[in-house]
Write a protein that holds these residues in place. Structure first.
Motif, PDB file in Angstrom:
ATOM      1  N   GLU A   3       0.818  -1.224   0.000  1.00  0.00           N
ATOM      2  CA  GLU A   3       0.000   0.000   0.000  1.00  0.00           C
ATOM      3  C   GLU A   3       0.849   1.270   0.000  1.00  0.00           C
ATOM      4  OE1 GLU A   3      -3.090  -0.610  -0.150  1.00  0.00           O
ATOM      5  OE2 GLU A   3      -3.499  -2.494   0.877  1.00  0.00           O
ATOM      6  N   LYS A   4       2.158   1.132   0.277  1.00  0.00           N
ATOM      7  CA  LYS A   4       2.922   2.335   0.548  1.00  0.00           C
ATOM      8  C   LYS A   4       3.669   2.935  -0.640  1.00  0.00           C
ATOM      9  CE  LYS A   4       3.735   1.843   5.461  1.00  0.00           C
ATOM     10  NZ  LYS A   4       4.760   1.779   6.492  1.00  0.00           N
ATOM     11  N   SER A   5       3.348   2.500  -1.828  1.00  0.00           N
ATOM     12  CA  SER A   5       4.099   3.029  -2.965  1.00  0.00           C
ATOM     13  C   SER A   5       3.968   4.551  -3.071  1.00  0.00           C
ATOM     14  CB  SER A   5       3.582   2.403  -4.252  1.00  0.00           C
ATOM     15  OG  SER A   5       4.259   2.942  -5.335  1.00  0.00           O
ATOM     16  N   GLN A   6       5.112   5.213  -3.051  1.00  0.00           N
ATOM     17  CA  GLN A   6       5.088   6.680  -3.208  1.00  0.00           C
ATOM     18  C   GLN A   6       5.966   7.001  -4.398  1.00  0.00           C
ATOM     19  OE1 GLN A   6       6.511   8.137   0.499  1.00  0.00           O
ATOM     20  NE2 GLN A   6       4.482   8.135   1.410  1.00  0.00           N
ATOM     21  N   ASN A   7       5.429   6.811  -5.530  1.00  0.00           N
ATOM     22  CA  ASN A   7       6.302   6.977  -6.682  1.00  0.00           C
ATOM     23  C   ASN A   7       6.339   8.424  -7.147  1.00  0.00           C
ATOM     24  OD1 ASN A   7       4.091   7.380  -8.320  1.00  0.00           O
ATOM     25  ND2 ASN A   7       3.849   5.205  -8.697  1.00  0.00           N
ATOM     26  N   ASN A   8       7.124   8.587  -8.212  1.00  0.00           N
ATOM     27  CA  ASN A   8       7.372   9.896  -8.762  1.00  0.00           C
ATOM     28  C   ASN A   8       6.100  10.611  -9.210  1.00  0.00           C
ATOM     29  OD1 ASN A   8       9.576  11.528  -9.255  1.00  0.00           O
ATOM     30  ND2 ASN A   8       9.416  11.191 -11.445  1.00  0.00           N
ATOM     31  N   MET A   9       5.119   9.834  -9.673  1.00  0.00           N
ATOM     32  CA  MET A   9       3.878  10.425 -10.174  1.00  0.00           C
ATOM     33  C   MET A   9       3.166  11.203  -9.064  1.00  0.00           C
ATOM     34  SD  MET A   9       3.652   9.645 -13.278  1.00  0.00           S
ATOM     35  CE  MET A   9       4.859   8.706 -14.162  1.00  0.00           C
ATOM     36  N   LYS A  10       3.150  10.615  -7.875  1.00  0.00           N
ATOM     37  CA  LYS A  10       2.447  11.281  -6.776  1.00  0.00           C
ATOM     38  C   LYS A  10       3.153  12.575  -6.395  1.00  0.00           C
ATOM     39  CE  LYS A  10       0.255   7.243  -4.826  1.00  0.00           C
ATOM     40  NZ  LYS A  10       0.390   6.167  -3.864  1.00  0.00           N
ATOM     41  N   LYS A  11       4.498  12.524  -6.399  1.00  0.00           N
ATOM     42  CA  LYS A  11       5.253  13.742  -6.067  1.00  0.00           C
ATOM     43  C   LYS A  11       4.964  14.818  -7.104  1.00  0.00           C
ATOM     44  CE  LYS A  11       9.316  11.608  -4.202  1.00  0.00           C
ATOM     45  NZ  LYS A  11      10.669  11.301  -4.634  1.00  0.00           N
ATOM     46  N   TYR A  67       3.350  18.658  -6.823  1.00  0.00           N
ATOM     47  CA  TYR A  67       3.956  19.897  -7.342  1.00  0.00           C
ATOM     48  C   TYR A  67       2.961  20.662  -8.208  1.00  0.00           C
ATOM     49  CZ  TYR A  67       8.715  18.377  -6.051  1.00  0.00           C
ATOM     50  OH  TYR A  67       9.838  17.979  -5.378  1.00  0.00           O
ATOM     51  N   ARG A  68       2.286  19.916  -9.079  1.00  0.00           N
ATOM     52  CA  ARG A  68       1.363  20.576 -10.009  1.00  0.00           C
ATOM     53  C   ARG A  68       0.154  21.158  -9.268  1.00  0.00           C
ATOM     54  NH1 ARG A  68       5.422  20.405 -12.427  1.00  0.00           N
ATOM     55  NH2 ARG A  68       5.828  19.225 -14.317  1.00  0.00           N
ATOM     56  N   ILE A  69      -0.307  20.462  -8.240  1.00  0.00           N
ATOM     57  CA  ILE A  69      -1.436  20.993  -7.462  1.00  0.00           C
ATOM     58  C   ILE A  69      -0.988  22.279  -6.772  1.00  0.00           C
ATOM     59  CG2 ILE A  69      -2.909  20.570  -5.428  1.00  0.00           C
ATOM     60  CD1 ILE A  69      -3.070  17.620  -6.389  1.00  0.00           C
ATOM     61  N   VAL A 104      -2.394  18.560 -14.170  1.00  0.00           N
ATOM     62  CA  VAL A 104      -3.044  17.765 -13.108  1.00  0.00           C
ATOM     63  C   VAL A 104      -3.986  16.744 -13.755  1.00  0.00           C
ATOM     64  CG1 VAL A 104      -4.649  17.862 -11.149  1.00  0.00           C
ATOM     65  CG2 VAL A 104      -2.818  19.549 -11.337  1.00  0.00           C
ATOM     66  N   VAL A 105      -4.735  17.207 -14.764  1.00  0.00           N
ATOM     67  CA  VAL A 105      -5.659  16.303 -15.466  1.00  0.00           C
ATOM     68  C   VAL A 105      -4.874  15.160 -16.119  1.00  0.00           C
ATOM     69  CG1 VAL A 105      -7.318  16.141 -17.376  1.00  0.00           C
ATOM     70  CG2 VAL A 105      -7.388  18.096 -15.825  1.00  0.00           C
ATOM     71  N   LEU A 106      -3.768  15.522 -16.811  1.00  0.00           N
ATOM     72  CA  LEU A 106      -2.943  14.498 -17.471  1.00  0.00           C
ATOM     73  C   LEU A 106      -2.419  13.480 -16.461  1.00  0.00           C
ATOM     74  CD1 LEU A 106      -0.474  16.119 -20.052  1.00  0.00           C
ATOM     75  CD2 LEU A 106      -2.155  14.355 -20.454  1.00  0.00           C
ATOM     76  N   LEU A 107      -1.916  13.997 -15.336  1.00  0.00           N
ATOM     77  CA  LEU A 107      -1.357  13.097 -14.311  1.00  0.00           C
ATOM     78  C   LEU A 107      -2.414  12.148 -13.756  1.00  0.00           C
ATOM     79  CD1 LEU A 107       1.092  15.481 -12.487  1.00  0.00           C
ATOM     80  CD2 LEU A 107       1.678  13.231 -13.338  1.00  0.00           C
ATOM     81  N   GLN A 108      -3.626  12.662 -13.634  1.00  0.00           N
ATOM     82  CA  GLN A 108      -4.677  11.799 -13.091  1.00  0.00           C
ATOM     83  C   GLN A 108      -5.165  10.771 -14.109  1.00  0.00           C
ATOM     84  OE1 GLN A 108      -7.235  14.709 -11.215  1.00  0.00           O
ATOM     85  NE2 GLN A 108      -6.495  13.996  -9.225  1.00  0.00           N
ATOM     86  N   GLN A 109      -4.837  11.024 -15.369  1.00  0.00           N
ATOM     87  CA  GLN A 109      -5.248  10.069 -16.404  1.00  0.00           C
ATOM     88  C   GLN A 109      -4.217   8.961 -16.593  1.00  0.00           C
ATOM     89  OE1 GLN A 109      -5.703  12.543 -19.824  1.00  0.00           O
ATOM     90  NE2 GLN A 109      -7.829  13.018 -19.404  1.00  0.00           N
ATOM     91  N   ILE A 110      -3.072   9.097 -15.905  1.00  0.00           N
ATOM     92  CA  ILE A 110      -2.023   8.092 -16.104  1.00  0.00           C
ATOM     93  C   ILE A 110      -2.389   6.814 -15.362  1.00  0.00           C
ATOM     94  CG2 ILE A 110       0.411   7.505 -15.663  1.00  0.00           C
ATOM     95  CD1 ILE A 110       1.002  10.491 -16.283  1.00  0.00           C
ATOM     96  N   ASP A 111      -2.659   5.805 -16.167  1.00  0.00           N
ATOM     97  CA  ASP A 111      -3.045   4.515 -15.624  1.00  0.00           C
ATOM     98  C   ASP A 111      -2.171   3.487 -16.351  1.00  0.00           C
ATOM     99  OD1 ASP A 111      -4.196   2.077 -15.184  1.00  0.00           O
ATOM    100  OD2 ASP A 111      -6.241   2.668 -15.709  1.00  0.00           O
ATOM    101  N   PHE A 112      -1.300   2.834 -15.590  1.00  0.00           N
ATOM    102  CA  PHE A 112      -0.332   1.930 -16.208  1.00  0.00           C
ATOM    103  C   PHE A 112      -0.956   0.727 -16.919  1.00  0.00           C
ATOM    104  CE2 PHE A 112       3.355   3.463 -13.336  1.00  0.00           C
ATOM    105  CZ  PHE A 112       3.720   4.390 -14.308  1.00  0.00           C
TER     106      PHE A 112
END
Lengths: 219, 170
Positions: free
Chosen positions: A34-42, A46-48, A96-104
């Motif tokens: 559950e603890k993944s804190q990857n680059n996307m979240k960081k 920043y963008r928020i 922010v929209v783009l980042l939220q659309q990133i689904d691996f």
């Protein structure tokens, strides 16, 4: 190496892996899934932060324009700065929209494009700074008035203002041309690559190169 | 409930471990990077586990996630996760000694891995899928390009691979 030989090698490799590949279940269970804190979240954080900052600036500038309504030079300067702030705000909301659309789990090319568009965001700010070059005077007028309460315009000679505005007006067309050219599609041009490399980080340049590679891959 | 979901996930990973192993080996050369990437892929698979769309084959879904994570990881050279303290040091996947050692097979596999390593990140993904015997439709679905484009690129890659093996044999 013919396709059939290749298939034979791979079949043998697969058989070998079937026999020898083991999963270490104890290591798996120790993973804190559950603890993944990857680059996307960081990056999203920043963008928020950018959205909040530009939103706040846009509100202040809106108030500034309303409060100075009637003083033409302050209103025009305020509107110019407000427009650039809104463009930056829209750009950050788009990120922010783009980042939220990133689904691996989505197709690779689609996700690569989104990630590299996020990574090349720095170019938007460079473009905004350059595009606002003919209007830098408006930043000085609004900034000095807002921070120090000094109206710079009334201290300027009318002749100087006319010369300054004429030169800046003439700058608009070449600047727009240069800024349109600053794109990953023109990375093969040395001056484009050098300019982008000079004013953005290596991460931005790499992201633009990746966008170019993706486009080539899609052809 | 949670434990059974985790058990189901573990069983799924165990069933498809070769996918993760092959993707990791294609994108990372050293052990430390491989360890980080294995763990990052598993975490992303876990995060997406509830969102699995049964419309796709499980292996297609898994390839998309594993390749997307591997390419992101590869591009930023492990900066995003290597420092996270929740990772443990032990490799999740291990290959035990094979009693039936075949030197020729090993050499060919090394050559093949060398060839894959030298490709760019997207061609690497394509090559990996081709070597997995995926259909052109499935490759197009995983990568998000047209089937015609897949076919063209595969024929170019096959030609390069042939030349590479001929060069090494000579």
């Amino acid at each position: 190496m013919e396709a059939i030989e290749l298939k034979k090698i791979l079949e043998a490799y697969d058989n070998k892996l079937d026999k020898t590949l083991r999963i270490n279940l104890s290591s798996m269970k120790e993973l804190k899934l559950e603890k993944s804190q990857n680059n996307m979240k960081k990056m999203l954080n920043y963008r928020i932060f950018e959205v909040v900052t530009f939103g706040f600036l846009a509100m202040i500038l809106g108030g500034y324009i309303a409060n100075n309504w009637g003083q033409t030079h302050l209103v025009i300067s305020g509107i110019i700065v407000h427009i650039f702030t809104l463009v930056a705000l829209i750009g950050s909301i788009g990120q922010v929209v783009l980042l939220q659309q990133i689904d691996f789990s989505k197709p690779i090319v689609e996700i690569r494009k989104k990630i590299e568009r996020v990574n090349s965001h720095g170019l938007l700010f460079v473009k905004l700074v350059f595009l606002s070059a003919p209007f830098w005077w408006s930043y000085a007028i609004v900034g000095l008035d807002l921070i120090l309460g000094v109206d710079l315009y009334i201290h300027l000679e009318p002749d100087f203002v006319i010369r300054y505005l004429t030169v800046n007006f003439l700058l608009i067309v070449p600047l727009v041309w240069v800024l349109i050219k600053l794109s990953y599609k023109n990375l093969h041009r040395k001056w484009v690559r050098v300019t982008i490399g000079l004013f953005t980080s290596s991460k931005t340049l790499k992201a633009l190169e990746a966008l170019h590679d993706i486009e080539e891959f899609e052809k | 409930m949670k434990a059974s979901k985790e058990d189901e996930f573990l069983a799924t990973i165990d069933r498809h471990k070769k996918i993760i192993y092959k993707v990791v080996n294609s994108y990372c050369r050293n052990k430390e990077d491989r360890n980080d990437l294995e763990q990052e892929i598993i975490i992303q698979l876990w995060n997406s586990f509830d969102k699995y769309n049964p419309e796709y084959k499980y292996s297609t879904w898994m390839y998309r996630i594993a390749l997307n994570v591997a390419i992101s990881f590869y591009r930023i050279e492990k900066k995003w996760s290597a420092k996270n303290d929740f990772y443990n040091e032990e490799l999740i996947f291990s290959v035990s000694d094979d009693n039936e050692y075949d030197p020729e097979l090993d050499l060919n596999i090394k050559r093949l891995h060398g060839f894959i390593h030298d490709l760019n990140e997207l061609n690497k993904a394509l090559m990996l899928l081709y070597l997995e015997d995926k259909s052109y439709d499935e490759m197009a679905e995983i990568l998000g390009i047209t089937k015609t484009n897949v076919a063209t690129k595969i024929s170019r890659l096959k030609l390069r691979l042939k030349q590479e093996f001929q060069k090494n044999t000579n």
